[in-house]
Motif scaffolding. Structure first.
Motif, mmCIF file in Angstrom:
data_model
loop_
_atom_site.group_PDB
_atom_site.id
_atom_site.type_symbol
_atom_site.label_atom_id
_atom_site.label_comp_id
_atom_site.label_asym_id
_atom_site.label_seq_id
_atom_site.Cartn_x
_atom_site.Cartn_y
_atom_site.Cartn_z
ATOM 1 N N LYS A 91 22.044 9.479 -36.358
ATOM 2 C CA LYS A 91 22.169 8.152 -36.943
ATOM 3 C C LYS A 91 21.184 7.971 -38.098
ATOM 4 O O LYS A 91 21.526 7.396 -39.121
ATOM 5 C CB LYS A 91 21.897 7.102 -35.846
ATOM 6 C CG LYS A 91 22.296 5.721 -36.196
ATOM 7 C CD LYS A 91 22.113 4.818 -34.983
ATOM 8 C CE LYS A 91 22.699 3.465 -35.246
ATOM 9 N NZ LYS A 91 22.533 2.576 -34.123
ATOM 10 N N PHE A 95 19.168 15.620 -19.677
ATOM 11 C CA PHE A 95 20.367 15.612 -20.517
ATOM 12 C C PHE A 95 20.550 14.266 -21.222
ATOM 13 O O PHE A 95 20.910 14.216 -22.396
ATOM 14 C CB PHE A 95 21.620 15.950 -19.700
ATOM 15 C CG PHE A 95 21.824 17.419 -19.509
ATOM 16 C CD1 PHE A 95 22.094 18.252 -20.581
ATOM 17 C CD2 PHE A 95 21.745 17.981 -18.245
ATOM 18 C CE1 PHE A 95 22.277 19.616 -20.407
ATOM 19 C CE2 PHE A 95 21.917 19.335 -18.061
ATOM 20 C CZ PHE A 95 22.189 20.159 -19.142
ATOM 21 N N VAL A 96 20.316 13.190 -20.499
ATOM 22 C CA VAL A 96 20.434 11.857 -21.110
ATOM 23 C C VAL A 96 19.419 11.715 -22.236
ATOM 24 O O VAL A 96 19.753 11.245 -23.340
ATOM 25 C CB VAL A 96 20.240 10.744 -20.043
ATOM 26 C CG1 VAL A 96 20.073 9.378 -20.698
ATOM 27 C CG2 VAL A 96 21.412 10.746 -19.071
ATOM 28 N N TRP A 97 18.190 12.134 -21.999
ATOM 29 C CA TRP A 97 17.148 12.036 -23.036
ATOM 30 C C TRP A 97 17.509 12.881 -24.260
ATOM 31 O O TRP A 97 17.384 12.425 -25.392
ATOM 32 C CB TRP A 97 15.804 12.470 -22.453
ATOM 33 C CG TRP A 97 14.682 12.405 -23.444
ATOM 34 C CD1 TRP A 97 13.987 11.301 -23.842
ATOM 35 C CD2 TRP A 97 14.150 13.501 -24.188
ATOM 36 N NE1 TRP A 97 13.047 11.642 -24.782
ATOM 37 C CE2 TRP A 97 13.126 12.992 -25.027
ATOM 38 C CE3 TRP A 97 14.431 14.847 -24.238
ATOM 39 C CZ2 TRP A 97 12.413 13.790 -25.886
ATOM 40 C CZ3 TRP A 97 13.706 15.642 -25.098
ATOM 41 C CH2 TRP A 97 12.714 15.120 -25.906
ATOM 42 N N ALA A 98 17.954 14.136 -24.030
ATOM 43 C CA ALA A 98 18.320 15.017 -25.139
ATOM 44 C C ALA A 98 19.497 14.450 -25.928
ATOM 45 O O ALA A 98 19.517 14.507 -27.166
ATOM 46 C CB ALA A 98 18.651 16.414 -24.613
ATOM 47 N N SER A 99 20.466 13.870 -25.246
ATOM 48 C CA SER A 99 21.613 13.252 -25.940
ATOM 49 C C SER A 99 21.163 12.060 -26.763
ATOM 50 O O SER A 99 21.596 11.874 -27.903
ATOM 51 C CB SER A 99 22.678 12.813 -24.929
ATOM 52 O OG SER A 99 23.188 13.914 -24.243
ATOM 53 N N TRP A 100 20.299 11.241 -26.184
ATOM 54 C CA TRP A 100 19.800 10.066 -26.896
ATOM 55 C C TRP A 100 19.035 10.487 -28.154
ATOM 56 O O TRP A 100 19.215 9.916 -29.220
ATOM 57 C CB TRP A 100 18.907 9.254 -25.957
ATOM 58 C CG TRP A 100 18.280 8.058 -26.612
ATOM 59 C CD1 TRP A 100 18.890 6.893 -26.935
ATOM 60 C CD2 TRP A 100 16.925 7.945 -27.039
ATOM 61 N NE1 TRP A 100 17.999 6.045 -27.535
ATOM 62 C CE2 TRP A 100 16.773 6.679 -27.614
ATOM 63 C CE3 TRP A 100 15.830 8.795 -26.980
ATOM 64 C CZ2 TRP A 100 15.575 6.242 -28.136
ATOM 65 C CZ3 TRP A 100 14.634 8.345 -27.494
ATOM 66 C CH2 TRP A 100 14.515 7.085 -28.067
ATOM 67 N N LYS A 101 18.175 11.521 -28.027
ATOM 68 C CA LYS A 101 17.417 12.008 -29.187
ATOM 69 C C LYS A 101 18.371 12.560 -30.251
ATOM 70 O O LYS A 101 18.176 12.335 -31.444
ATOM 71 C CB LYS A 101 16.420 13.099 -28.778
ATOM 72 C CG LYS A 101 15.234 12.601 -27.994
ATOM 73 C CD LYS A 101 14.376 11.669 -28.783
ATOM 74 C CE LYS A 101 13.252 12.415 -29.427
ATOM 75 N NZ LYS A 101 12.383 11.567 -30.227
ATOM 76 N N GLY A 102 19.382 13.298 -29.825
ATOM 77 C CA GLY A 102 20.348 13.861 -30.759
ATOM 78 C C GLY A 102 21.125 12.787 -31.497
ATOM 79 O O GLY A 102 21.362 12.889 -32.708
ATOM 80 N N MET A 103 21.505 11.729 -30.776
ATOM 81 C CA MET A 103 22.252 10.642 -31.426
ATOM 82 C C MET A 103 21.358 9.868 -32.380
ATOM 83 O O MET A 103 21.795 9.461 -33.454
ATOM 84 C CB MET A 103 22.839 9.703 -30.370
ATOM 85 C CG MET A 103 23.994 10.319 -29.613
ATOM 86 S SD MET A 103 24.906 9.218 -28.527
ATOM 87 C CE MET A 103 23.650 8.348 -27.635
ATOM 88 N N SER A 104 20.101 9.659 -32.016
ATOM 89 C CA SER A 104 19.213 8.898 -32.898
ATOM 90 C C SER A 104 18.892 9.711 -34.164
ATOM 91 O O SER A 104 18.757 9.127 -35.249
ATOM 92 C CB SER A 104 17.934 8.480 -32.182
ATOM 93 O OG SER A 104 17.178 9.600 -31.810
#
Length: 142
Positions: A136, A124-133
């Motif tokens: 952006k 979940f952390v990885w998917a959120s990070w990818k989604g935010m990047s």
């Protein structure tokens, strides 16, 4: 009157059947099943403890209707049905140790469950990070 046989809905599950199934699932959570038979080991008494989860779902329905048949004669139909299912899950969670020195609760650690929870959280952390990047990077800068 029509000579056609009328459909029978006697095979439809009754509420009594659903109640019997629910009772058997609920009885699985009885305290005698949560705490196992005590085991004597020297001066200590060991009492196994478990977690029990019972889930169930049921559905029933019936219906009927009338439509014009050949020659304008009314045709009647009826139907009904139902279904359900359930499952009871148990797992050991602790051992209660009663000894002359006192009472202790020793939890049973499920390493596999902890590892799966950690991997899920990391995913979940990885998917959120990818989604935010991606979000952006897709902004239009003036």
């Amino acid at each position: 009157m029509s000579d056609e046989p009328r459909p029978s809905v006697e095979h439809t599950p009754t509420p009594r059947l659903a109640a019997r199934i629910m009772e058997s699932l609920i009885s699985a959570g009885d305290v005698s099943k949560v705490y196992g038979e005590p085991i004597r080991q020297g001066e200590s008494l060991l009492i196994p403890a478990a977690e029990i989860l019972s889930v169930a779902g049921f559905g029933m329905g019936s219906g009927g209707g009338e439509q014009s048949g050949p020659g304008g004669r009314p045709r009647r139909g009826a139907g009904g049905g139902g279904g359900g299912g359930g499952r009871t899950l148990t797992r050991a969670v602790a051992v209660i140790v009663a000894s002359p020195g006192g009472v202790e609760v020793k939890p049973i650690v499920d390493v596999t469950k902890i590892a799966l929870a950690a991997l899920t959280a990391l995913g979940f952390v990885w998917a959120s990070w990818k989604g935010m990047s991606k979000a952006k990077g897709s902004r239009v800068h003036p």
